[in-house]
Each structure stands twice: as C-alpha cells, then as structure tokens.
Design a protein around this motif. Structure first.
Motif, mmCIF file in Angstrom:
data_model
loop_
_atom_site.group_PDB
_atom_site.id
_atom_site.type_symbol
_atom_site.label_atom_id
_atom_site.label_comp_id
_atom_site.label_asym_id
_atom_site.label_seq_id
_atom_site.Cartn_x
_atom_site.Cartn_y
_atom_site.Cartn_z
ATOM 1 N N HIS A 216 -1.850 -21.232 -3.198
ATOM 2 C CA HIS A 216 -1.218 -20.412 -1.396
ATOM 3 C C HIS A 216 -2.132 -19.503 -1.796
ATOM 4 O O HIS A 216 -2.170 -18.373 -2.738
ATOM 5 C CB HIS A 216 0.398 -20.101 -1.689
ATOM 6 C CG HIS A 216 0.806 -21.856 -1.213
ATOM 7 N ND1 HIS A 216 0.971 -22.358 -0.603
ATOM 8 C CD2 HIS A 216 1.492 -21.882 -2.736
ATOM 9 C CE1 HIS A 216 2.094 -23.648 -1.111
ATOM 10 N NE2 HIS A 216 2.164 -23.450 -1.720
ATOM 11 N N THR A 217 -2.572 -18.757 -0.235
ATOM 12 C CA THR A 217 -2.926 -17.578 0.139
ATOM 13 C C THR A 217 -2.480 -17.141 1.491
ATOM 14 O O THR A 217 -3.573 -15.818 1.670
ATOM 15 C CB THR A 217 -4.546 -17.876 0.143
ATOM 16 O OG1 THR A 217 -5.105 -19.195 1.226
ATOM 17 C CG2 THR A 217 -5.526 -17.694 -1.150
ATOM 18 N N LYS A 218 -2.011 -18.142 2.680
ATOM 19 C CA LYS A 218 -1.643 -17.672 3.336
ATOM 20 C C LYS A 218 -0.262 -17.743 3.276
ATOM 21 O O LYS A 218 0.648 -18.764 3.944
ATOM 22 C CB LYS A 218 -1.746 -18.862 4.020
ATOM 23 C CG LYS A 218 -3.558 -18.790 4.426
ATOM 24 C CD LYS A 218 -3.791 -19.917 5.945
ATOM 25 C CE LYS A 218 -5.695 -20.039 5.829
ATOM 26 N NZ LYS A 218 -5.693 -20.752 7.045
ATOM 27 N N ILE A 219 0.401 -16.033 2.432
ATOM 28 C CA ILE A 219 2.059 -16.519 2.438
ATOM 29 C C ILE A 219 2.309 -15.364 3.533
ATOM 30 O O ILE A 219 1.789 -13.992 3.954
ATOM 31 C CB ILE A 219 1.640 -15.761 0.672
ATOM 32 C CG1 ILE A 219 1.098 -16.961 -0.212
ATOM 33 C CG2 ILE A 219 3.712 -15.606 0.585
ATOM 34 C CD1 ILE A 219 1.268 -16.230 -1.282
ATOM 35 N N GLY A 220 3.665 -15.719 4.378
ATOM 36 C CA GLY A 220 4.091 -15.090 4.882
ATOM 37 C C GLY A 220 5.603 -14.473 3.975
ATOM 38 O O GLY A 220 5.853 -14.109 3.138
ATOM 39 N N HIS A 221 6.393 -13.799 4.875
ATOM 40 C CA HIS A 221 7.365 -12.883 4.561
ATOM 41 C C HIS A 221 8.920 -12.611 5.152
ATOM 42 O O HIS A 221 8.890 -12.484 6.399
ATOM 43 C CB HIS A 221 6.819 -11.175 4.417
ATOM 44 C CG HIS A 221 8.067 -10.518 3.548
ATOM 45 N ND1 HIS A 221 8.592 -8.805 3.516
ATOM 46 C CD2 HIS A 221 9.517 -10.979 2.985
ATOM 47 C CE1 HIS A 221 8.915 -8.946 2.736
ATOM 48 N NE2 HIS A 221 10.229 -9.566 2.375
ATOM 49 N N VAL A 222 9.909 -13.695 4.511
ATOM 50 C CA VAL A 222 11.412 -13.685 5.564
ATOM 51 C C VAL A 222 11.717 -12.118 5.091
ATOM 52 O O VAL A 222 12.020 -12.369 4.093
ATOM 53 C CB VAL A 222 12.086 -14.666 5.822
ATOM 54 C CG1 VAL A 222 13.148 -14.780 6.768
ATOM 55 C CG2 VAL A 222 11.220 -16.089 6.483
ATOM 56 N N ALA A 223 11.882 -11.008 6.066
ATOM 57 C CA ALA A 223 12.503 -9.814 5.321
ATOM 58 C C ALA A 223 13.963 -9.919 5.979
ATOM 59 O O ALA A 223 13.933 -9.806 6.824
ATOM 60 C CB ALA A 223 11.626 -8.443 5.678
ATOM 61 N N SER A 224 14.919 -9.056 5.161
ATOM 62 C CA SER A 224 16.026 -8.623 5.377
ATOM 63 C C SER A 224 16.274 -7.115 6.390
ATOM 64 O O SER A 224 14.707 -6.901 6.715
ATOM 65 C CB SER A 224 16.733 -8.065 4.359
ATOM 66 O OG SER A 224 17.903 -7.123 4.731
ATOM 67 N N ASN A 225 16.390 -7.977 7.710
ATOM 68 C CA ASN A 225 16.880 -7.061 8.506
ATOM 69 C C ASN A 225 18.039 -5.117 8.114
ATOM 70 O O ASN A 225 18.145 -4.790 8.994
ATOM 71 C CB ASN A 225 16.683 -7.642 9.993
ATOM 72 C CG ASN A 225 18.363 -7.596 10.213
ATOM 73 O OD1 ASN A 225 18.909 -7.915 8.916
ATOM 74 N ND2 ASN A 225 19.112 -8.247 11.349
ATOM 75 N N PHE A 226 18.351 -5.210 7.427
ATOM 76 C CA PHE A 226 19.222 -4.698 6.680
ATOM 77 C C PHE A 226 18.743 -3.070 6.141
ATOM 78 O O PHE A 226 18.025 -3.797 5.145
ATOM 79 C CB PHE A 226 20.219 -4.829 5.890
ATOM 80 C CG PHE A 226 21.216 -3.745 5.172
ATOM 81 C CD1 PHE A 226 22.178 -3.214 6.185
ATOM 82 C CD2 PHE A 226 21.709 -3.453 4.085
ATOM 83 C CE1 PHE A 226 23.350 -2.455 5.342
ATOM 84 C CE2 PHE A 226 22.205 -2.955 3.759
ATOM 85 C CZ PHE A 226 23.347 -2.336 4.558
#
Length: 363
Positions: A216-226
């Motif tokens: 994988h080279t196209k990696i996303g990030h679901v980040a905490s909004n806290f």
C-alpha cells in the motif's frame, strides 16, 4: 395456652385484613401509588456512630476507636474487643471515611479521571488501577468527563476540594501551579507531573510498516476529533513517515465515526489507519453501506485491540496495547509519589501489532 390465643388472634386479624383488601377497588390502590412519598420526603436512617457502638458495648468511645482501627492488640482484652465488634455488627456500623480523612490527612483513595467511560478501553484501565490499588489497600474512584473539556475543569476542581489522596489523569490536566499528587496518563512528557503512556509512535510504525510491506502506498487516516496529546503524536508520526495524507476527523461513537469516515471512501486510498478500534468500527459500517469490501477494496488497521475487534467481519488488524497494565503502572507511580519516592518523569509501555483479516495487498 397464651401463645395459642395470640396466634389465633393474629390469624383472625390477617384474615380480616385480606377480606378488606379484596373489597377495595383498583382506584384506591392507584391513589396510593400516585401519592407515594417523593425522594425528597424520604429520610435516611441516622448514621450509626462510634458513640452508639460504645454505648451498646458498654465501653468508652476511645476503646471503640482502638478496636475498629486495628490497634487493640496488647491494649484491650480479647473479650472487650469481641464485644465491641459484635456491637458494631449488630448496629450496622460503617466508618466515616470523610471524617477519618480529616483526622489523619489520608483517605486511602485516589481518583481516576477518564475522557469517556463508554469507551471500553477505559474499563480496562480502571480494572488495572483497581487491582494495583487493592494490593496497597487503596480504592479508586472513577470520574468521567464525557469528552467535555469544560466539564473536565469543573470535575478536577471538585476533586481538588475532596478527600482523594492523589489523581490519575487520563488525557486531563490540572490548573497551573496546582500542588497535588498526580500522574498523567497518555499525555506529552515534560510537564509538571510524571507521565505514564503507551508507545504510540511505535504503534503507528508497526501499522504503517505492515501496510507498506503489503504494497500500500495510498494510505488514509481516520483521526480522533478529541483534542489529546496521544492523538497529536499519532498524526505527527504519520506525517513524518508519509507526509500529508487524506484525513477525516471522527467522534468516538460508531454512528458518528460512520458518518465521518464515509468521506474517506471518496478518497483515492487503498488502506486506512484509524486512531482507535471504535473509529475503525465506524469505517466498517460506512464501507458496508457503500458496498466497499474489506480488505478486498480497502485495508483497515485500528488501535487498542478492544474486545470487539476480533469479532468484526472480517476480524480487525490492530495495534494491541495492555490497558490494564497501563492502569496498574499509573497507580504504582502514584503510590510511589504518595510515599515520597522518586518517580521517573516518563514511563512508556510497549505495544505490538495483531494481524488479522482486515488487511491484504491492494487489488
């Protein structure tokens, strides 16, 4: 004969009462239910004090104090001690912890402040802290701030005025200049108080290394909004390793995370790192609604290895942490501080990656 007459009288009274009940209509009972006393009108029975125990046992209050504090040996006879304990049991005596704290300056209790008790991670932290505390004859009081920084400030102020001997602050802080025994958990080092934290940088590295090794080279990030240092560290590590990546901010609920994570499905990514397993669960829900296959179309990695991670479909690849060990280590550091011992400014616990079925090479 007398006992037989009394029994007969009781039976006749009971029978009369039963006939009276049978003739009453339902409206009368409804009236009684509706007009039951309110909570404000109900008064608790008076607290049993050591004076009451002394009177029942026929001894002085000081004798009762010696017995119930465990200091009777060699000073009070076994017979008197037995009488005092029997009297305390008969009266249902319980020691007043607040009064004892005022007398001795020690409450034998600590407070654990957490961001969100609905997150199962914090239940594990509490369990670890409790087990360590029990071994030291302490109790742990839990305070939930509900991911609300304003409520956090009010809660901390209340704790500072209370009888707790020290504080375990998970992603929480104290007012500047506060003189208090405290250990911070999952906070940035270098502050006023010692810190116990997970090696989140290594956790991010483990996750990214795994995804990169899969291709994988196209990696996303679901980040905490806290807003918390532990999540800042994760974002910084991703940026240091990959540069700018597609990112969405998500709340710590499955439904909220699903809504936020749906935007990630519109990005040109083949894999996503999530700050927490709950956020990963939200991404699963969004992917299911959109017909996106995990890991066929999208690989997903979580963080924490919560109990539900292994029962997701497919089971979640995630960074595994020892939450109970974190709670125990935090209490041990606080206990050392309370004892006047030196505590390291930072203690970092290792993490590992548990690979399951949510990650695969990109299609």
């Amino acid at each position: 004969m007398r006992e037989g007459l009394l029994a007969d009288q009781r039976l006749r009274v009971a029978g009369t009462q039963q006939r009276q009940v049978a003739t009453r209509d339902a409206h009368h009972f409804l009236h009684q239910v509706v007009h039951l006393p309110s909570i404000a009108e109900i008064t608790a029975p008076p607290r049993v004090t050591s004076v009451d125990v002394a009177r029942r046992a026929g001894v002085s209050q000081s004798t009762v104090s010696l017995v119930l504090s465990g200091k009777a040996r060699g000073r009070i006879s076994a017979r008197t001690e037995e009488a005092v304990r029997a009297a305390a049991a008969e009266l249902g005596y319980r020691p007043n912890v607040a009064a004892r704290a005022l007398r001795t300056g020690v409450a034998r209790s600590v407070a654990l402040v957490v961001p969100d008790i609905t997150n199962p991670f914090f239940g594990r932290v509490l369990r670890g802290a409790q087990r360590a505390a029990q071994e030291a004859s302490y109790t742990v009081v839990l305070v939930d701030i509900g991911n609300n920084r304003a409520w956090e400030a009010a809660s901390v102020e209340a704790l500072l005025a209370g009888p707790a001997d020290g504080l375990l602050l998970f992603e929480a802080d104290l007012p500047p200049g506060t003189s208090e025994h405290a250990i911070q958990i999952e906070m940035a080092p270098g502050g006023e108080f010692p810190v116990v934290r997970l090696d989140v940088e290594a956790g991010v590295d483990h996750a990214l290394d795994h995804l990169l090794e899969l291709g994988h080279t196209k990696i996303g990030h679901v980040a905490s909004n806290f807003d918390a240092p532990t999540f800042d560290l994760r974002a910084a590590r991703i940026a240091a390793r990959l540069g700018p990546v597609p990112t969405v901010m998500a709340p710590f609920t499955f439904e909220g995370a699903k809504v936020a994570a749906a935007a990630m499905l519109d990005e040109d990514v083949t894999a996503v790192f999530c700050d927490d397993d709950i956020l990963a669960g939200g991404l699963y829900l969004a992917a299911r609604e959109r017909g996106v296959s995990i890991p066929g179309d999208l690989s997903v990695v979580g963080f924490d290895d919560l109990d539900f991670a292994r029962v997701l479909a497919p089971p979640l690849t995630t960074v595994a942490v020892d939450a109970e060990g974190l709670g125990a280590l935090a209490f041990s550091a606080l206990a050392a501080d309370l004892a006047g011992e030196s505590v390291p400014p930072e203690q970092v616990m290792p993490v590992s990656l548990t690979v399951r079925e949510s990650t695969a090479p990109p299609a």
